[in-house]
Design a protein around this motif. Sequence first.
Motif, PDB file in Angstrom:
ATOM      1  N   GLU A   1       1.361   4.137  -2.886  1.00  0.00           N
ATOM      2  CA  GLU A   1       1.215   5.576  -2.595  1.00  0.00           C
ATOM      3  C   GLU A   1       2.343   6.375  -3.224  1.00  0.00           C
ATOM      4  O   GLU A   1       2.130   7.458  -3.763  1.00  0.00           O
ATOM      5  CB  GLU A   1       1.213   5.798  -1.077  1.00  0.00           C
ATOM      6  CG  GLU A   1      -0.147   5.844  -0.443  1.00  0.00           C
ATOM      7  CD  GLU A   1      -0.106   6.317   0.988  1.00  0.00           C
ATOM      8  OE1 GLU A   1      -1.201   6.582   1.536  1.00  0.00           O
ATOM      9  OE2 GLU A   1       0.991   6.433   1.568  1.00  0.00           O
ATOM     10  N   ARG A   2       3.562   5.861  -3.102  1.00  0.00           N
ATOM     11  CA  ARG A   2       4.714   6.591  -3.646  1.00  0.00           C
ATOM     12  C   ARG A   2       4.657   6.680  -5.160  1.00  0.00           C
ATOM     13  O   ARG A   2       5.121   7.653  -5.738  1.00  0.00           O
ATOM     14  CB  ARG A   2       6.027   5.898  -3.216  1.00  0.00           C
ATOM     15  CG  ARG A   2       6.342   6.052  -1.740  1.00  0.00           C
ATOM     16  CD  ARG A   2       7.824   5.932  -1.458  1.00  0.00           C
ATOM     17  NE  ARG A   2       8.460   4.806  -2.159  1.00  0.00           N
ATOM     18  CZ  ARG A   2       8.484   3.562  -1.693  1.00  0.00           C
ATOM     19  NH1 ARG A   2       7.890   3.274  -0.544  1.00  0.00           N
ATOM     20  NH2 ARG A   2       9.090   2.618  -2.362  1.00  0.00           N
TER      21      ARG A   2
ATOM     22  N   ALA B   1       0.826  -1.202   0.000  1.00  0.00           N
ATOM     23  CA  ALA B   1       0.000   0.000   0.000  1.00  0.00           C
ATOM     24  C   ALA B   1       0.863   1.256   0.000  1.00  0.00           C
ATOM     25  O   ALA B   1       0.556   2.245  -0.675  1.00  0.00           O
ATOM     26  CB  ALA B   1      -0.932  -0.011   1.195  1.00  0.00           C
ATOM     27  N   LEU B   2       1.967   1.216   0.775  1.00  0.00           N
ATOM     28  CA  LEU B   2       2.864   2.366   0.823  1.00  0.00           C
ATOM     29  C   LEU B   2       3.670   2.500  -0.463  1.00  0.00           C
ATOM     30  O   LEU B   2       3.941   3.619  -0.931  1.00  0.00           O
ATOM     31  CB  LEU B   2       3.801   2.251   2.019  1.00  0.00           C
ATOM     32  CG  LEU B   2       3.123   2.287   3.410  1.00  0.00           C
ATOM     33  CD1 LEU B   2       4.171   2.150   4.502  1.00  0.00           C
ATOM     34  CD2 LEU B   2       2.320   3.551   3.587  1.00  0.00           C
TER      35      LEU B   2
END
Length: 207
Positions: free
Chosen positions: A205-206, A201-202
Amino acid sequence: MNSLPSSADVIAAHDAALASAPVSAEANDVTGWIAVNHFHNRSLWAQEDLARRTQAPDADIVANKRAIDRHNQARNDAIERIDEFLLSALGLVDPATIGTALPVSTVAPGARLNSETAGSMLDRISILGLKIAAMREQTQRTDVDDAHRQACGERLQRLVQQRADLGACYDELLADARAGRAYFKVYRQFKMYNDPRLNPALVAERK
């Protein structure tokens, strides 16, 4: 506490810490890391309570959840450090590998591998100390009836017994490890959800 603290040593230190306001601990030995682990368990407990509020703004609950993640990571890091110090004191790990991702065990032939590490056992003893303190408070409330206090008193007795049982198992593991009958390892937790390189998920996001 010495380099191989007994369960009685640890329980006394935990209870003494709970008798005063929480203070972030510093660590350069096993005693310090046991205190760090207990501090973060205590902080986790407080944040878990706050995160269950039903009338707080969403932003406050988000802040609680993020604090829970930080304290949980620090708690697990402390468990690993406790295991490193204990295994070093017992001579059960190659010193050159102790801080690596895969510390190498040095054990006597025929020694049994304990599935739970000593550090994990001390972490559970810490949590039981928090449960005991919280349940004892319930037995002292004046805004509830006798039935509530009695039920909590019975639970308190069971929690105290559970902590004593676990403490005895921890002491037995250290005794067996000293005698070459048993060993445990440093198990890296590799908490992926806190790592921006590993949490999908992170990563998304990036991008």
